[in-house]
Motif scaffolding. Structure first.
Motif, PDB file in Angstrom:
ATOM      1  N   LEU A 196       2.033 -15.412 -91.879  1.00 17.96           N
ATOM      2  CA  LEU A 196       3.261 -15.194 -92.637  1.00 17.96           C
ATOM      3  C   LEU A 196       3.870 -16.542 -93.002  1.00 17.96           C
ATOM      4  O   LEU A 196       3.686 -17.531 -92.271  1.00 17.96           O
ATOM      5  CB  LEU A 196       4.270 -14.401 -91.805  1.00 17.96           C
ATOM      6  CG  LEU A 196       3.898 -12.953 -91.492  1.00 17.96           C
ATOM      7  CD1 LEU A 196       4.805 -12.397 -90.394  1.00 17.96           C
ATOM      8  CD2 LEU A 196       4.001 -12.110 -92.746  1.00 17.96           C
ATOM      9  N   PRO A 197       4.607 -16.623 -94.126  1.00 15.69           N
ATOM     10  CA  PRO A 197       5.331 -17.856 -94.417  1.00 15.69           C
ATOM     11  C   PRO A 197       6.181 -18.227 -93.201  1.00 15.69           C
ATOM     12  O   PRO A 197       6.817 -17.365 -92.589  1.00 15.69           O
ATOM     13  CB  PRO A 197       6.201 -17.478 -95.619  1.00 15.69           C
ATOM     14  CG  PRO A 197       5.454 -16.361 -96.285  1.00 15.69           C
ATOM     15  CD  PRO A 197       4.818 -15.602 -95.143  1.00 15.69           C
ATOM     16  N   GLY A 198       6.159 -19.455 -92.809  1.00 12.81           N
ATOM     17  CA  GLY A 198       6.845 -19.889 -91.605  1.00 12.81           C
ATOM     18  C   GLY A 198       5.898 -20.045 -90.435  1.00 12.81           C
ATOM     19  O   GLY A 198       6.258 -20.610 -89.414  1.00 12.81           O
ATOM     20  N   GLY A 216       3.780 -13.430 -82.432  1.00  8.61           N
ATOM     21  CA  GLY A 216       3.152 -13.085 -83.699  1.00  8.61           C
ATOM     22  C   GLY A 216       3.474 -11.652 -84.078  1.00  8.61           C
ATOM     23  O   GLY A 216       4.356 -11.019 -83.489  1.00  8.61           O
ATOM     24  N   VAL A 217       2.748 -11.139 -85.053  1.00  7.50           N
ATOM     25  CA  VAL A 217       2.938  -9.762 -85.499  1.00  7.50           C
ATOM     26  C   VAL A 217       1.606  -9.037 -85.396  1.00  7.50           C
ATOM     27  O   VAL A 217       0.644  -9.409 -86.064  1.00  7.50           O
ATOM     28  CB  VAL A 217       3.446  -9.701 -86.958  1.00  7.50           C
ATOM     29  CG1 VAL A 217       3.526  -8.255 -87.438  1.00  7.50           C
ATOM     30  CG2 VAL A 217       4.793 -10.397 -87.097  1.00  7.50           C
ATOM     31  N   GLY A 218       1.550  -8.029 -84.549  1.00  3.54           N
ATOM     32  CA  GLY A 218       0.386  -7.168 -84.417  1.00  3.54           C
ATOM     33  C   GLY A 218       0.816  -5.747 -84.695  1.00  3.54           C
ATOM     34  O   GLY A 218       1.786  -5.266 -84.107  1.00  3.54           O
ATOM     35  N   MET A 219       0.150  -5.084 -85.624  1.00  2.09           N
ATOM     36  CA  MET A 219       0.552  -3.735 -86.010  1.00  2.09           C
ATOM     37  C   MET A 219      -0.638  -2.973 -86.556  1.00  2.09           C
ATOM     38  O   MET A 219      -1.684  -3.551 -86.809  1.00  2.09           O
ATOM     39  CB  MET A 219       1.660  -3.788 -87.069  1.00  2.09           C
ATOM     40  CG  MET A 219       1.249  -4.529 -88.342  1.00  2.09           C
ATOM     41  SD  MET A 219       2.585  -4.773 -89.530  1.00  2.09           S
ATOM     42  CE  MET A 219       2.600  -3.177 -90.334  1.00  2.09           C
ATOM     43  N   VAL A 230       8.158  -2.776 -94.677  1.00  2.00           N
ATOM     44  CA  VAL A 230       7.930  -3.594 -93.483  1.00  2.00           C
ATOM     45  C   VAL A 230       7.801  -5.082 -93.809  1.00  2.00           C
ATOM     46  O   VAL A 230       8.396  -5.928 -93.125  1.00  2.00           O
ATOM     47  CB  VAL A 230       6.682  -3.089 -92.718  1.00  2.00           C
ATOM     48  CG1 VAL A 230       6.313  -4.019 -91.576  1.00  2.00           C
ATOM     49  CG2 VAL A 230       6.910  -1.669 -92.217  1.00  2.00           C
ATOM     50  N   ILE A 231       7.045  -5.429 -94.840  1.00  6.04           N
ATOM     51  CA  ILE A 231       6.787  -6.852 -95.135  1.00  6.04           C
ATOM     52  C   ILE A 231       8.075  -7.632 -95.374  1.00  6.04           C
ATOM     53  O   ILE A 231       8.247  -8.711 -94.776  1.00  6.04           O
ATOM     54  CB  ILE A 231       5.788  -7.022 -96.294  1.00  6.04           C
ATOM     55  CG1 ILE A 231       4.405  -6.502 -95.872  1.00  6.04           C
ATOM     56  CG2 ILE A 231       5.695  -8.484 -96.735  1.00  6.04           C
ATOM     57  CD1 ILE A 231       3.390  -6.406 -96.998  1.00  6.04           C
ATOM     58  N   PRO A 232       9.015  -7.160 -96.200  1.00  9.66           N
ATOM     59  CA  PRO A 232      10.246  -7.953 -96.376  1.00  9.66           C
ATOM     60  C   PRO A 232      11.011  -8.150 -95.075  1.00  9.66           C
ATOM     61  O   PRO A 232      11.608  -9.212 -94.853  1.00  9.66           O
ATOM     62  CB  PRO A 232      11.073  -7.149 -97.378  1.00  9.66           C
ATOM     63  CG  PRO A 232      10.207  -6.085 -97.913  1.00  9.66           C
ATOM     64  CD  PRO A 232       8.990  -5.986 -97.045  1.00  9.66           C
ATOM     65  N   ARG A 233      10.973  -7.167 -94.207  1.00 15.67           N
ATOM     66  CA  ARG A 233      11.642  -7.315 -92.912  1.00 15.67           C
ATOM     67  C   ARG A 233      10.952  -8.372 -92.067  1.00 15.67           C
ATOM     68  O   ARG A 233      11.608  -9.186 -91.408  1.00 15.67           O
ATOM     69  CB  ARG A 233      11.678  -5.967 -92.197  1.00 15.67           C
ATOM     70  CG  ARG A 233      12.589  -4.968 -92.916  1.00 15.67           C
ATOM     71  CD  ARG A 233      12.478  -3.580 -92.362  1.00 15.67           C
ATOM     72  NE  ARG A 233      12.992  -3.491 -90.996  1.00 15.67           N
ATOM     73  CZ  ARG A 233      12.870  -2.402 -90.239  1.00 15.67           C
ATOM     74  NH1 ARG A 233      12.240  -1.336 -90.708  1.00 15.67           N
ATOM     75  NH2 ARG A 233      13.359  -2.390 -89.021  1.00 15.67           N
ATOM     76  N   LEU A 234       9.600  -8.370 -92.087  1.00 17.77           N
ATOM     77  CA  LEU A 234       8.862  -9.402 -91.349  1.00 17.77           C
ATOM     78  C   LEU A 234       9.164 -10.789 -91.911  1.00 17.77           C
ATOM     79  O   LEU A 234       9.289 -11.753 -91.158  1.00 17.77           O
ATOM     80  CB  LEU A 234       7.365  -9.117 -91.406  1.00 17.77           C
ATOM     81  CG  LEU A 234       6.878  -7.845 -90.722  1.00 17.77           C
ATOM     82  CD1 LEU A 234       5.390  -7.643 -90.971  1.00 17.77           C
ATOM     83  CD2 LEU A 234       7.187  -7.853 -89.233  1.00 17.77           C
ATOM     84  N   ILE A 289      11.605  -4.191 -85.392  1.00 13.74           N
ATOM     85  CA  ILE A 289      12.943  -4.524 -84.930  1.00 13.74           C
ATOM     86  C   ILE A 289      13.430  -5.747 -85.699  1.00 13.74           C
ATOM     87  O   ILE A 289      12.787  -6.802 -85.657  1.00 13.74           O
ATOM     88  CB  ILE A 289      12.964  -4.802 -83.402  1.00 13.74           C
ATOM     89  CG1 ILE A 289      12.505  -3.549 -82.669  1.00 13.74           C
ATOM     90  CG2 ILE A 289      14.337  -5.263 -82.962  1.00 13.74           C
ATOM     91  CD1 ILE A 289      12.376  -3.719 -81.180  1.00 13.74           C
ATOM     92  N   ASP A 290      14.555  -5.582 -86.381  1.00 16.57           N
ATOM     93  CA  ASP A 290      15.140  -6.701 -87.120  1.00 16.57           C
ATOM     94  C   ASP A 290      15.880  -7.621 -86.156  1.00 16.57           C
ATOM     95  O   ASP A 290      16.556  -7.152 -85.232  1.00 16.57           O
ATOM     96  CB  ASP A 290      16.106  -6.169 -88.187  1.00 16.57           C
ATOM     97  CG  ASP A 290      15.386  -5.379 -89.246  1.00 16.57           C
ATOM     98  OD1 ASP A 290      14.513  -5.956 -89.919  1.00 16.57           O
ATOM     99  OD2 ASP A 290      15.673  -4.171 -89.415  1.00 16.57           O
TER     100      ASP A 290
END
Length: 144
Positions: free
Chosen positions: A63-65, A106-109, A120-124, A141-142
């Protein structure tokens, strides 16, 4: 007269759509396969060539960042509560890796309906995280 049924999308169809959606949001993702091939090695002897590890997700990216994201793709209509037999063992390995990645920041889904990625993507991208429990229930979770 009964309502006509719409065929559910295959895992391959979900994956194609998911890749296109990630690309549209500017998140480059790569397909990742787990396979064993037989290749000719030293002295002309056949040997196994392993690609990936058991439990690796279908898609991976950054992801960016800088946060790593791994996505396990499942056919539309798939549910972790309905997994049985050999699939339960494979899903257990996949789930453990996704949970581990989330715990490391990280993000695992997993995804079964690619259109949900538009939410989901904009929230991530704003820093949300994904939580998966041992049963495979997932939520986004935001961060406040």
């Amino acid at each position: 007269m009964s309502k006509p049924t719409v065929p559910l999308r295959s895992e391959a169809a979900v994956q194609r759509e998911a890749l296109a959606i990630f690309k549209a949001w500017g998140v480059p993702m790569q397909r990742r396969n787990t396979r064993v091939f037989t290749v000719v090695g030293k002295g002309g002897k056949n040997r196994p060539l392993f690609c990936g590890e058991a439990g690796d997700s279908d898609l991976t990216g950054t992801l960016p960042g800088g946060r790593r994201i791994d996505v396990e793709v499942k056919r539309e209509g798939w549910s972790p509560s309905k997994v049985s037999g050999k699939d339960r063992e494979r899903w257990g390995r996949q789930l453990a890796k996704l949970i581990g990645l989330n715990r490391m920041g990280g993000v695992g889904m997993y995804v079964t309906r690619p259109e949900t990625l538009h939410e989901v993507i904009p929230r991530l991208l704003r820093g949300a995280r994904v939580v998966l429990d041992e049963s495979g229930n997932q939520r986004v979770i935001d961060e406040d």
